[in-house]
Design an enzyme around this catalytic site. Structure first.
Site, PDB file in Angstrom:
ATOM      1  N   PHE A 195      -2.507  -1.713   5.817  1.00 16.44           N
ATOM      2  CA  PHE A 195      -3.392  -1.804   6.987  1.00 16.44           C
ATOM      3  C   PHE A 195      -4.082  -3.152   7.144  1.00 16.44           C
ATOM      4  CE2 PHE A 195      -6.724  -0.790   3.876  1.00 16.44           C
ATOM      5  CZ  PHE A 195      -7.741  -1.631   4.311  1.00 16.44           C
ATOM      6  N   LYS A 248       8.064  -0.334   9.545  1.00 13.70           N
ATOM      7  CA  LYS A 248       7.129   0.804   9.616  1.00 13.70           C
ATOM      8  C   LYS A 248       5.725   0.276   9.340  1.00 13.70           C
ATOM      9  CE  LYS A 248       5.021   3.450   7.087  1.00 13.70           C
ATOM     10  NZ  LYS A 248       3.669   3.588   7.666  1.00 13.70           N
ATOM     11  N   GLU A 262      -0.003   3.416   9.469  1.00 11.97           N
ATOM     12  CA  GLU A 262      -0.420   4.384  10.497  1.00 11.97           C
ATOM     13  C   GLU A 262      -1.887   4.187  10.895  1.00 11.97           C
ATOM     14  OE1 GLU A 262       0.436   4.871   7.435  1.00 11.97           O
ATOM     15  OE2 GLU A 262      -0.691   6.470   6.439  1.00 11.97           O
ATOM     16  N   SER A 312      -0.880  -0.353  -1.832  1.00 15.40           N
ATOM     17  CA  SER A 312      -1.613  -0.114  -3.079  1.00 15.40           C
ATOM     18  C   SER A 312      -0.629   0.052  -4.247  1.00 15.40           C
ATOM     19  CB  SER A 312      -2.462   1.152  -2.931  1.00 15.40           C
ATOM     20  OG  SER A 312      -1.622   2.237  -2.618  1.00 15.40           O
ATOM     21  N   CYS A 353      -5.814  -8.771  -0.351  1.00 15.81           N
ATOM     22  CA  CYS A 353      -5.282  -8.616  -1.709  1.00 15.81           C
ATOM     23  C   CYS A 353      -5.606  -9.851  -2.543  1.00 15.81           C
ATOM     24  CB  CYS A 353      -3.792  -8.358  -1.689  1.00 15.81           C
ATOM     25  SG  CYS A 353      -2.887  -9.763  -1.075  1.00 15.81           S
ATOM     26  N   GLU A 393      -9.621  -1.590  -8.449  1.00 18.68           N
ATOM     27  CA  GLU A 393      -9.641  -2.354  -7.190  1.00 18.68           C
ATOM     28  C   GLU A 393     -10.635  -1.675  -6.247  1.00 18.68           C
ATOM     29  OE1 GLU A 393      -6.115  -2.206  -4.604  1.00 18.68           O
ATOM     30  OE2 GLU A 393      -6.523  -4.279  -4.055  1.00 18.68           O
TER      31      GLU A 393
HETATM   32  P1  NAD Z   1      -1.265   2.130   1.044  1.00 18.54           P
HETATM   33  O1  NAD Z   1      -0.533   2.041  -0.235  1.00 18.54           O
HETATM   34  O2  NAD Z   1      -2.159   3.281   1.279  1.00 18.54           O
HETATM   35  O3  NAD Z   1      -0.222   2.131   2.285  1.00 18.54           O
HETATM   36  C1  NAD Z   1       0.786   1.151   2.407  1.00 18.54           C
HETATM   37  C2  NAD Z   1       1.972   1.774   3.139  1.00 18.54           C
HETATM   38  O4  NAD Z   1       2.500   2.850   2.370  1.00 18.54           O
HETATM   39  C3  NAD Z   1       1.616   2.350   4.507  1.00 18.54           C
HETATM   40  O5  NAD Z   1       2.618   1.998   5.422  1.00 18.54           O
HETATM   41  C4  NAD Z   1       1.587   3.856   4.269  1.00 18.54           C
HETATM   42  O6  NAD Z   1       2.025   4.595   5.397  1.00 18.54           O
HETATM   43  C5  NAD Z   1       2.552   4.055   3.117  1.00 18.54           C
HETATM   44  N1  NAD Z   1       2.154   5.147   2.217  1.00 18.54           N
HETATM   45  C6  NAD Z   1       0.896   5.493   1.857  1.00 18.54           C
HETATM   46  N2  NAD Z   1       0.921   6.512   0.980  1.00 18.54           N
HETATM   47  C7  NAD Z   1       2.224   6.818   0.785  1.00 18.54           C
HETATM   48  C8  NAD Z   1       2.892   7.782  -0.025  1.00 18.54           C
HETATM   49  N3  NAD Z   1       2.220   8.635  -0.792  1.00 18.54           N
HETATM   50  N4  NAD Z   1       4.237   7.828   0.016  1.00 18.54           N
HETATM   51  C9  NAD Z   1       4.938   6.966   0.783  1.00 18.54           C
HETATM   52  N5  NAD Z   1       4.341   6.025   1.562  1.00 18.54           N
HETATM   53  C10 NAD Z   1       3.009   5.950   1.567  1.00 18.54           C
HETATM   54  O7  NAD Z   1      -2.059   0.737   1.199  1.00 18.54           O
HETATM   55  P2  NAD Z   1      -3.160   0.337   2.278  1.00 18.54           P
HETATM   56  O8  NAD Z   1      -4.422   1.081   1.999  1.00 18.54           O
HETATM   57  O9  NAD Z   1      -2.588   0.396   3.637  1.00 18.54           O
HETATM   58  O10 NAD Z   1      -3.364  -1.217   1.927  1.00 18.54           O
HETATM   59  C11 NAD Z   1      -4.284  -1.683   0.971  1.00 18.54           C
HETATM   60  C12 NAD Z   1      -3.612  -1.986  -0.344  1.00 18.54           C
HETATM   61  O11 NAD Z   1      -2.567  -2.940  -0.137  1.00 18.54           O
HETATM   62  C13 NAD Z   1      -4.543  -2.621  -1.355  1.00 18.54           C
HETATM   63  O12 NAD Z   1      -4.307  -2.049  -2.613  1.00 18.54           O
HETATM   64  C14 NAD Z   1      -4.154  -4.091  -1.343  1.00 18.54           C
HETATM   65  O13 NAD Z   1      -4.436  -4.782  -2.537  1.00 18.54           O
HETATM   66  C15 NAD Z   1      -2.694  -3.989  -1.099  1.00 18.54           C
HETATM   67  N6  NAD Z   1      -2.159  -5.224  -0.559  1.00 18.54           N
HETATM   68  C16 NAD Z   1      -1.413  -6.006  -1.397  1.00 18.54           C
HETATM   69  C17 NAD Z   1      -0.914  -7.216  -0.952  1.00 18.54           C
HETATM   70  C18 NAD Z   1      -0.114  -8.097  -1.864  1.00 18.54           C
HETATM   71  O14 NAD Z   1       0.492  -9.055  -1.400  1.00 18.54           O
HETATM   72  N7  NAD Z   1      -0.072  -7.825  -3.160  1.00 18.54           N
HETATM   73  C19 NAD Z   1      -1.156  -7.627   0.361  1.00 18.54           C
HETATM   74  C20 NAD Z   1      -1.903  -6.793   1.193  1.00 18.54           C
HETATM   75  C21 NAD Z   1      -2.398  -5.588   0.716  1.00 18.54           C
END
Ligand code: NAD
Length: 492
Positions: A152, A176, A179, A229, A284, A385
């Site tokens: 997000f 994708k 959401e 994450s 991140c 985190e």
């Molecule tokens: P998230 O893991 O909740 O969601 C990321 C994606 O995964 C979304 O598209 C979501 O629909 C999907 N998703 C979520 N739960 C799922 C599941 N159980 N099964 C399958 N797909 C699933 O992450 P977020 O809250 O959107 O983003 C924040 C996180 O992203 C933080 O931990 C941040 O550190 C990390 N991040 C990392 C980087 C990097 O380059 N390392 C960059 C940006 C963000």
């Protein structure tokens, strides 16, 4: 009463309504206005997109690379012309400031620019006469259909770490978005729709877990670029690779910075404040822990407290605002719970940003900058985190102790050092276990022509996003050994 629109998917060069039975509200996190409804597309819709992308791949890979990148030149122009409008959409759905939204789009544009260099970046190598009349060449070929799953926090940038390279290399793709923030990609796809690309080269499927699982299992999808994450990154990586796919999965972070006594106090404080509180700490590469060494403790603590207290927090579209919202009510509750946990583990809450009242936006998901002093280095908070505007302070006696503390972390996304000593900087650069290192820099974000390199639980895979790494990720090498003789009757 007006009903919010249900967002569409974009498959085969057309906008199409989803048949999802479930939708989620897309909410402006400052005003709580419902902006739209996002469909949670079922597996059948993802499967349809994968079929279309597979059909499109057959002719797209044969399209000369110079023709493929011409679409990117056009996309670059459209992104620049529409940057203000796109930035407004990012702020509306994500809550960050307008300037931050413009900034992330700038990096998106830069990635398109670098991907325009794919005719050069994709080149292989060759060796003539490895034996008499025999040459050997290595070429790079596209993989097929690839998928990008985004988080997000940078809806207008993160898909661009991948898809411009993927399509320039001759792959077709499915994106994708998160959401929570699907509107930005709707706007980007309105621009993609103007490019005149062959149908099916770039597709958009909205959704959440079911859609992701369909991506992970679909046999046409050869590679997955995921950002999110750590628990989900691990899950995506293991399921994708178990299904024989290539995967690059960026995960979470817990980024530390060290302040040595010789650091320039004013510059260091400003840079660390921007890193910890920029994008409301939802980067991140946000600083989460500041480690003061020796005499740096008191002066830095006083200076950062002043900056945190005076940060202007509010609606991201207000030009005077320096920090916007966090993404959701759930996130606000979680962050505020972690602040309490820090206190319970023995930290002092030096600046408490919980439950602020922001005039005109009383219901918004705001957390003000927060500073926790003397957190327990062995406690839960030192490892978790937070992903919010919370800076934890730790004091240690030497740079060796500080580096040892950093290196015990399960994460390895970024680590920074503030100093005027070249020798200390070199030691740190050499020893710190993180993929992105900053020396007198607070957000060590790689330019588009460098890889975005996380280590440890911040990254699962090998090749990263952006630049040459992306080109290598989205292509497979083929080695050809060939014999051509001028005189075929010759004995050999
Ligand atoms: P998230 O893991 O909740 O969601 C990321 C994606 O995964 C979304 O598209 C979501 O629909 C999907 N998703 C979520 N739960 C799922 C599941 N159980 N099964 C399958 N797909 C699933 O992450 P977020 O809250 O959107 O983003 C924040 C996180 O992203 C933080 O931990 C941040 O550190 C990390 N991040 C990392 C980087 C990097 O380059 N390392 C960059 C940006 C963000």
């Amino acid at each position: 009463m007006t009903t919010s629109p249900i967002l569409s998917n974009y498959i085969n060069g057309q906008w199409c309504s989803s048949e999802a039975t479930e939708t989620l509200n897309v909410i402006n996190p400052a005003t709580l206005e419902i902006l739209a409804k996002v469909p949670l597309s079922p597996a059948t819709e993802l499967n349809h997109a994968a079929e279309i992308a597979q059909q499109s791949f057959a002719s797209w890979r044969r399209t000369p690379v110079t023709e493929r990148i011409r679409y990117l030149f056009k996309l670059r122009e459209l992104l620049e012309q529409n940057q203000q409008d796109l930035a407004q959409t990012i702020t509306l759905e994500c809550g960050k400031t307008f300037a931050e939204s413009l900034g992330e789009l700038q990096r998106a544009i830069e990635n398109v620019e670098v991907a325009c260099g794919v005719p050069t970046l994709i080149q292989g190598y060759n060796s003539e006469d490895i034996a008499r009349g025999i040459d050997e060449i290595m070429i790079r070929q596209p993989l097929g259909v690839v998928a990008i799953i985004a988080p997000f926090n940078f809806p207008g940038m993160i898909p661009f770490w991948f898809f411009p390279y993927a399509i320039a290399c001759g792959n077709t793709c499915i994106i994708k978005p998160s959401e929570k923030v699907p509107l930005t990609m709707q706007k980007v796809f309105a621009l993609i729709d103007q490019l005149g690309l062959p149908p099916g080269v770039i597709n958009l499927v909205n959704g959440a877990k079911e859609t992701v699982d369909a991506i992970l299992d679909h046999p046409h999808i050869k590679a997955i670029s995921f950002v999110g994450s750590t628990p989900v990154a691990k899950y995506v990586y293991s399921r994708a690779t178990a299904n024989g796919k290539r995967a690059q999965c960026q995960g979470g972070a817990k980024n530390p910075v060290i302040i040595l006594p010789d650091a320039d106090l004013e510059m260091t404080t400003k840079i660390i404040a921007d890193s910890a509180f920029g994008c409301a700490g939802q980067r991140c590469l946000a600083t989460s822990i500041a480690i003061t060494v020796g005499q740096a403790k008191q002066s830095f603590t006083d200076a950062i407290a002043t900056v945190a207290e005076t940060r202007v927090v509010g609606y991201g579209l207000d030009e005077t605002v320096q920090m916007g919202t966090v993404i959701s009510a759930q996130s606000k509750t979680r962050i505020e719970g972690l602040i309490q946990q820090g206190k319970d583990e023995g930290a002092k809450i030096l600046i408490d940003g919980r439950n602020p009242k922001i005039s005109g936006y009383e219901q918004g998901y705001f957390v003000r900058p927060t500073i926790l002093q003397d957190i327990n280095p062995q406690g839960e908070l030192a490892r978790t985190e937070i992903f919010g505007p919370v800076l934890s302070l730790i004091h240690l006696n030497t740079i060796e102790e500080a580096i040892a503390f950093i290196n015990q972390s399960e994460y390895g996304n970024m680590a920074c050092l503030f100093t005027r000593s070249g020798a200390a900087a070199r030691k740190f650069r050499y020893e710190a276990q993180a993929g992105n290192i900053g020396i007198n820099i607070g957000v060590a974000a790689p330019m588009a022509f460098f890889p975005f390199s996380g280590w440890k639980d911040s990254f699962f895979g090998d090749l990263h996003g952006q630049g040459q790494h992306a080109v290598e990720f989205f292509t497979q090498t083929k080695v050809v050994v060939e014999r051509w003789l001028s005189d075929w009757s010759r004995q050999f």
